[in-house]
Every structure is written in structure tokens, then in C-alpha cells.
Design a protein around this motif. Structure first.
Motif, short mmCIF file in Angstrom:
data_model
loop_
_atom_site.label_atom_id
_atom_site.label_comp_id
_atom_site.label_asym_id
_atom_site.label_seq_id
_atom_site.Cartn_x
_atom_site.Cartn_y
_atom_site.Cartn_z
N SER A 608 0.81 -1.22 0.00
CA SER A 608 0.00 0.00 0.00
C SER A 608 0.84 1.26 0.00
CB SER A 608 -0.92 0.00 1.24
OG SER A 608 -0.13 -0.02 2.41
N ARG A 609 2.14 1.11 -0.09
CA ARG A 609 3.02 2.28 -0.06
C ARG A 609 2.94 3.04 -1.39
NH1 ARG A 609 9.59 2.16 0.97
NH2 ARG A 609 9.84 4.42 1.24
N GLY A 612 -1.46 6.30 -2.48
CA GLY A 612 -2.34 7.46 -2.32
C GLY A 612 -3.67 7.15 -1.70
N LYS A 613 -3.94 5.92 -1.27
CA LYS A 613 -5.21 5.54 -0.69
C LYS A 613 -5.17 5.78 0.82
CE LYS A 613 -6.07 1.92 -4.14
NZ LYS A 613 -6.32 0.49 -4.36
N ILE A 614 -6.18 6.43 1.35
CA ILE A 614 -6.24 6.76 2.78
C ILE A 614 -7.51 6.18 3.41
CG2 ILE A 614 -4.84 8.84 2.55
CD1 ILE A 614 -7.41 10.46 2.48
N LYS A 615 -7.98 5.07 2.86
CA LYS A 615 -9.25 4.50 3.32
C LYS A 615 -9.18 4.08 4.78
CE LYS A 615 -12.44 0.70 2.39
NZ LYS A 615 -12.73 -0.48 1.55
N ASP A 616 -8.14 3.39 5.16
CA ASP A 616 -8.05 2.84 6.52
C ASP A 616 -7.27 3.74 7.47
OD1 ASP A 616 -9.44 0.61 5.69
OD2 ASP A 616 -7.60 -0.44 5.07
N ILE A 617 -6.96 4.94 7.03
CA ILE A 617 -6.18 5.86 7.87
C ILE A 617 -7.14 6.72 8.67
CG2 ILE A 617 -4.54 7.76 7.88
CD1 ILE A 617 -3.34 6.63 5.35
N LYS A 618 -6.94 6.76 9.97
CA LYS A 618 -7.78 7.54 10.86
C LYS A 618 -6.93 8.56 11.62
CE LYS A 618 -11.06 3.77 11.62
NZ LYS A 618 -11.72 2.91 12.64
N ASN A 619 -7.54 9.70 11.90
CA ASN A 619 -6.84 10.73 12.67
C ASN A 619 -6.79 10.33 14.15
OD1 ASN A 619 -6.43 12.37 10.46
ND2 ASN A 619 -8.42 13.40 10.71
#
Length: 739
Positions: A608-609, A612-619
Motif C-alpha cells: 500500500s506504499r 495514495g489511498k487513505i481509506k483505513d487511515i484515521k486521525n
């Protein structure tokens, strides 16, 4: 000398003495007048000295010289016939007629000068002196300047502790007053300051001193107590005196309270107690580098010079030396306590202490290290203050290490000691230079070329640590052609000139120092330790500083190999020493390297490096409540409470005493550091608490002082300021200062 001229000189001296006497009489009269006014002998002496200097400058007795004296005689003695000046001229230079006149004048002056009095105002000066004495006596009897007398001769009156009544207003005569006041400060014995008696109630002394208060009142007092920061300590009655003795342990404020026979309570103002800490000794090491290195052939001696000072006296001082032997898990330490060359006497306030540290006497060998520092104690009781200097190092360099030998049937050491190999190259090169006159040219060139090949092999081994898989591409063209056996300057059929001097190590890869093509396809043993296998700069075996040093060492090895291949070992030797220096630095850095413990981020998923996908990224968010410290909480509350009292929204009640006492304790900590700024505010706060100053004016004064004592807090984020320009800001600051 003629008698006429001699009498003229005597007349001049009398004239000068009479002028000085006038100045003395005037000055004496003024001094006596000042003494009667002030009743202070020092003031009288000072007035006499000042008056004497002033009148001497006015009278100028030094102007009465022989010429002025001669003019005075000519004007007042007719027999001199205006010829006195002839006595001041050399007799040989005068004509006969002038000599005759000179003789006549000399005879006349000899007869008449003794009866002539020089001009003076001695009687006038005497009358002025008597007038000053009489005037001073009258002023003294009438006590016209009694205030000045008391201020200069009785300073204790201004330092006398005064009392006021609590919750009542009485006549001054009804308040018991102190007839005798004595405060004695006894310093600790180790300070050698003894004791002193003072009348100043604001006490400043060394921590640990004993303070004795002794009072004698003109009327009977009941339950006299000493109030030290809210702690009440009763005074003991000894005969007609009341006294109390306390050790000075910390800074603070105190006051006295008592009752009279009618039960009325009285209190005094607040006075300061300032405890001066006994500082530890100060140690300074002079003219010595923190790190000292010695070669084996050097004189291994460290000259230690130091300065030790203490405010009251040094008890003892010595050197703590630790010798480190061995490396790794076999390291051993030996600690010794060394005395200075000079004997430190107890009580000495300052001393220059020296010591010669002989590393051989400490049984140090090659590779050993010495750590030493100075430790000093003072005489403080009950626990001594201790101070120690920075740690200094002395190291004996170790450039030669042990080398493993490889016998016929033994396995090859896959990781040779490279720090030893460069040193061996230096030894072999020096031996080649020494043997050059005794060997043939062919043997010399052969051995030089062999050393060049060994230098190349060592460089290639180090290149592996930098991520290099083959020789560096930036190698000089001369070296490259010599290493690869190419000959661009000769025909192809011409024999290689190095063939007879070498065993073809470079071409046949003898001794397996350079891997063959098949070996290159094998797995690189450093693959797990580097990220970019192809780029030398991406190697992570070493930190950046070590990589830079190793890169410099490899570059220097190129030059060392070049000169060996060109049969110039003398020019190659300096480069070999430089390479050895960098290798030693790398070795020492590796010895003291400690892994830094810090944040260890989670591993990155390679799939996933860079997608550009930020689906599973949480603040990340976190809620936390932090309670801000309020060191002056009571002062803040008292400021608000005083505003209510000023606006008469409510009256002062007894429950406010606890709040005002707490605010006084907080303000006392600030007043200790700056008593001139906060002492009056603290006294005003105390008067409010004791009901002796509960007025609107005192409320406002204390409120302003407490508000200025509060520390400035930073502005809250998002808050707006009404005045942003610099001129308005400066104007507001001036208003705060002069308000």
C-alpha cells in the motif's frame, strides 16, 4: 649667608605660620559648632578637616614667598630704602655702589625685623572661633537640633520595635514600650565569625546561626510571643527581661505580639529573616584539556593545577582517579584516592592545589585509560557541602593489536582485524624503505607491488561496509590500468612489465580476495543491513559521521596504493598513516556507540506504499484535562476580596483572616527575594489582618501591590488585544509603572 637675608627668611616663615594658624582657628570653630549640634565626634572631625582645607585654599599661605616679603618690607620699613631686593641677588653680580647699599639694608633689617609683626587676622579668627563655640553651646542647651542629634547618635531609635493595639485605639502613653532592645546573632563555629549584637530587627545571617532577642518593657506585658510565619513561640522571662532564642533555618518574616494588663492585644510590624546559604566549595582546573592522549614513547605525565575556594573554609580535598584496563566484558577498574602536593589546612578559604599524575606510577599500560576528578568538602555542620569538578581523561593510545595466525589446515578467518592490517602495512612499508639500499631493484619493485596489492585488498574489504560490490568507479586511471594489467601505452604483443614482479593476484584472483562472477550472484551477506544495495551512500551500518570517516579512509587508501604501485613507498607512507588515523577513530567511535531508544514506528506495508489511498487511515485524537498550577492562588483571591471591600459590597469578617494569612505567606516568599518592593505591601496586609489598617486607602494600596506581585500569564489563544502597535504598548507599560 648674610644676617639680613637670614632675618628676611625668618620673617617669611612667621608670615606663613600665622596664615596657617588663622585657617586652623576658623576650622576649629566650625568643627566645635557642628559637634554641639550633632553630638557626634566623627561629624566634628569631618567638619574640621573640610573647614581647614577650605580656609587654607582661601588664605593661600604658600604665596608668602621671599619676593612678596621683600615688597612688604620695602613698603613698611623706610630704612630699607626700597632696596630689600638687593638681598635676594648674588653679591658678585652687583656693582660697588649696590654692594654698599646691600650692606646698609642688611644691617637695618637685622635690627628692625624682629620687632615687626607680619600682617594677619589672628584676632579675628580667634573671635570667630569663640563665637562658634558660644553659639553651639546655646543651641545645645536649647535643643534646637535634637532631631539631628537623635538621628546620628541614636540610630536604634529608628530601629526600635514599635507596637500598636489590635481592635482598639489607645493613647500613645498607654502602649507598653521597649526600654531596652538587644538582638544577638551567634554564627556557627566553623564560620569563625563569632557573634554580633545589633538593634536592627531585620536580620541577615548564615543558615544555622542562633538569634537571641532580649527586651525590657516599661510596663507589664502578658503572654509575649514571637510570630514566625504563623508559628507562635512564647518569650521566656528572665528577671526583668523577656528573651527567646531560635536557630535560623530558613528565610521568612516575624513579628511580636503581647497583651497588657487590661487584656488589650498589641502587635509589631513585620521584620525580615534572611538565611544566607553556605555555598559549596568552588573548584577550577587550570590549563588542562579534558582529553589527553599519549603515545607509547611519550612521557606519560599529567600536570594537574587547580584552585579551590570556599566562603568560610575548606575541610579537605583530594583527587579520585580510576584506571580502566581491558576491553569488552573483561574490562577492570581500579579506583584510588590521591592527595595533593600541598597540605590543605582546615579553615583555609583559598588554595592552589597541584599534583603530578604519573601514568607509569599508576601501573598503566598501552590501551589503558585514566579518569580523574577533584572532590572538595567544606566545614559546614552538621552535613558538609561537597563539590566535585568535571571528569578529565588521560589515555595511552593502542595502535597495535593481536593478530590471528592461519595455519595450513585451519579455516580462514572470514572477518580479519582490519584495524590491525593497516598497521601491518605501515610496518612492512617502513621495513621496505629501510631495506631498499640492501636489495636489488627487481626485489624492491616486487615487494612494493605486493604491498600495493595488499592495500587494494584492504580497501576492497572496507568497501563492502560502504555497500560497494566492486572497485570504486572513480578510481584514478593510473591505478585502474595497473590493477587490471592493462597497457594502453604499449603494443598488445608487448609483455606486461609487472608480470615478473607479481604473482598475478589481480588477474587470477588468487587468495580469493575478490569474488568471482559466480560468487557475485550469491546472496550478499550485508543484504539484511542495508536498504539500497546499489548505492553506497544508503548504507546504514554506520551513522553519518562514521560513513564520512570511512569514505575518507578509502579515498586515502587509493593514494597509498597508487604510490606503492609506482614503487614510491616513501610517498605512500604518509597516506597510510592518515588512513590508520581514520580507522582508529572509527574503532573508538564504535566502542562508545550506544543505541538510542526512542519511538519505533510500525512497519510500512509495501503493497500500500505510495498508492495514495487513505481509506483505513484515521486521525488520532486524545482528550485530557490538565489542571494548571496556581502558586499564588491565595493572592488572587485576596485581590478579588479587596475589590469587594473597596466597593463596600461587604464588610471584613473573621473568616477572611485565614485567606489573608495564606496570601501573606505567599507574598513573604517574594518579599524575601525583594524586600524593598514587597515589604510595605506585606506590612499593609498584616495591618488588615490585625485590624489596625482596615481603611479604604490601605485596601487599595495592598490590592495594587498584590496585583503587581502576580506573575504575568501568557495571553490565551484567540484572545484579542486592544492595542497592537508599539507606541500604545509602551504607553500602557508606563501607566503601570507610574500608576
Amino acid at each position: 649667608m648674610e644676617t639680613g637675608k637670614l632675618h628676611l627668611m625668618k620673617f617669611q616663615k612667621r608670615w606663613q605660620l600665622l596664615s596657617y594658624a588663622e585657617a586652623v582657628l576658623y576650622a576649629l570653630g566650625i568643627a566645635i559648632l557642628c559637634y554641639f549640634i550633632t553630638k557626634n565626634l566623627l561629624v566634628g572631625l569631618a567638619a574640621f578637616v573640610v573647614g581647614l582645607v577650605v580656609f587654607i585654599l582661601l588664605k593661600k599661605p604658600w604665596q608668602h614667598n621671599l619676593h612678596t616679603t621683600s615688597s612688604f618690607i620695602d613698603a613698611h620699613v623706610s630704612e630699607a630704602s626700597f632696596s630689600t631686593g638687593l638681598l635676594l641677588q648674588p653679591e658678585d653680580s652687583l656693582p660697588n655702589l649696590a654692594k654698599l647699599q646691600r650692606y646698609k639694608v642688611s644691617e637695618e633689617l637685622t635690627k628692625r625685623l624682629g620687632a615687626i609683626t607680619p600682617p594677619n587676622a589672628l584676632k579675628q579668627a580667634l573671635l570667630v572661633m569663640l563665637g562658634c563655640i558660644i553659639l553651639g553651646f546655646v543651641l545645645h542647651k536649647l535643643e534646637v537640633f535634637s532631631g539631628v542629634d537623635n538621628a546620628l547618635n541614636n540610630p536604634k531609635n529608628t530601629e526600635q520595635i514599635q507596637f500598636v493595639a489590635i481592635d482598639s485605639v489607645l493613647e500613645k502613653s498607654s502602649i507598653p514600650a521597649i526600654e531596652k532592645q538587644e538582638i544577638r546573632v551567634t554564627y556557627p563555629s566553623y564560620t569563625r565569625l563569632g557573634s554580633k549584637t545589633t538593634t536592627d530587627p531585620n536580620i541577615k545571617a548564615v543558615t544555622g546561626a542562633n538569634i537571641l532577642w532580649k527586651f525590657q518593657f516599661d510596663n507589664t506585658v502578658i503572654e509575649p510571643v514571637l510570630d514566625v510565619m504563623g508559628e507562635l513561640k512564647p518569650l521566656q522571662q528572665v528577671g526583668a527581661d523577656y528573651q527567646i532564642q531560635l536557630p535560623l533555618t530558613e528565610s521568612g518574616f516575624y513579628s511580636f505580639n503581647f497583651k497588657n494588663e487590661e487584656g488589650t492585644e498589641f502587635t509589631s510590624d513585620l521584620f525580615s529573616l534572611e538565611a544566607i546559604a553556605d555555598n559549596p566549595p568552588e573548584i577550577e582546573i587550570i590549563g588542562l584539556e579534558q582529553y589527553t592522549y599519549f603515545d607509547f614513547s611519550d612521557k606519560k605525565v599529567v600536570q594537574l593545577r587547580s584552585s579551590i575556594t570556599d566562603d568560610f573554609g575548606i575541610d579537605e580535598g583530594y583527587i579520585i582517579a580510576t584506571v580502566s584496563k581491558g576491553t569488552g566484558e573483561s574490562v577492570k577498574f581500579r579506583e584510588e584516592k590521591l592527595n595533593f602536593k600541598e597540605t590543605i589546612s582546615k579553615g583555609t578559604k583559598s588554595i592552589r592545589a597541584t599534583k603530578t599524575l604519573d601514568l607509569n606510577a599508576l601501573k598503566m599500560e598501552v590501551g589503558d585509560e585514566l579518569y580523574f576528578y577533584i572532590e572538595a568538602f567544606d566545614e559546614k555542620q552538621l552535613k558538609r557541602n561537597v563539590a566535585r569538578s568535571e571528569t578529565y581523561f588521560a589515555v595511552i593510545k593502542d595502535t597495535v593489536g593481536e593478530q590471528f595466525g592461519v595455519e595450513g589446515t585451519l579455516g580462514v578467518d572470514q572477518m580479519p582485524d582490519y584495524f590491525r592490517s593497516q598497521r601491518q602495512l605501515i610496518i612492512d612499508t617502513e621495513k621496505l624503505i629501510k631495506d631498499k639500499p640492501n636489495i636489488t631493484s627487481k626485489e624492491f619493485k616486487s615487494r612494493s607491488n605486493e604491498l600495493g596489492f595488499d592495500q587494494k585488498a584492504l580497501r576492497l574489504k572496507y568497501g563492502q561496509f560502504m555497500g560497494d560490490e566492486s572497485e570504486m568507479e572513480e578510481a584514478p586511471s593510473g591505478i585502474e590500468s595497473l590493477e587490471e594489467g592493462e597497457d594502453h601505452d604499449h603494443p598488445e604483443d608487448q609483455e606486461n612489465i609487472l608480470k615478473e614482479y607479481s604473482h598475478d593476484h589481480d588477474g587470477d584472483n588468487e587468495h580469493n580476495l575478490v569474488a568471482a562472477e559466480k560468487a557475485e550472484e550469491a546472496e550478499d551477506p550485508l543484504h539484511d543491513y542495508i536498504h539500497n544495495h546499489d548505492d553506497p551512500e544508503e548504507s546504514t551500518l554506520f551513522e553519518e559521521s562514521l560513513k564520512t570517516k570511512l569514505r575518507k579512509a578509502l579515498s586515502i587508501m587509493w593514494d597509498a596504493e597508487l604510490h606503492l604501485r609506482l614503487y614510491e613507498p616513501e610517498k605512500s607512507l604518509p597516506f597510510q598513516y592518515d588512513a590508520l588515523k581514520y580507522i582508529q577513530e572509527i574503532k573508538n567511535s564504535a566502542r562508545i556507540y550506544v543505541h538510542r531508544i526512542g519511538f519505533d514506528p510500525p512497519p510500512i506495508k509495501e503493497d500500500s506504499r505510495l498508492t495514495g489511498k487513505i481509506k483505513d487511515i484515521k486521525n488520532y485524537s486524545k482528550n485530557e484535562t490538565i489542571t494548571a498550577e496556581r502558586p499564588f492562588k491565595a493572592i488572587e483571591e485576596v485581590v478579588s476580596r479587596l475589590e469587594q471591600l473597596v466597593q463596600k459590597e461587604s464588610d471584613y469578617n473573621e473568616t477572611d483572616n485565614t485567606l489573608f494569612t495564606a496570601a501573606g505567606n505567599e507574598l513573604a516568599q517574594l518579599a524575601i527575594k525583594n524586600p524593598g518592593k514587597y515589604l510595605q505591601v506585606l506590612q499593609g496586609l498584616k495591618r488588615i489582618e490585625n485590624n489596625t489598617g482596615r481603611t479604604i486607602e490601605n485596601y487599595r494600596f495592598v490590592q495594587k501591590g498584590l496585583f503587581l506581585a502576580l506573575p504575568q500569564t501568557p495571553q490565551k489563544p484567540g484572545a484579542e488585544r486592544a492595542y497592537m502597535d508599539e507606541i500604545n504598548s509602551l504607553f500602557l507599560k508606563q501607566l503601570e509603572v507610574y500608576d
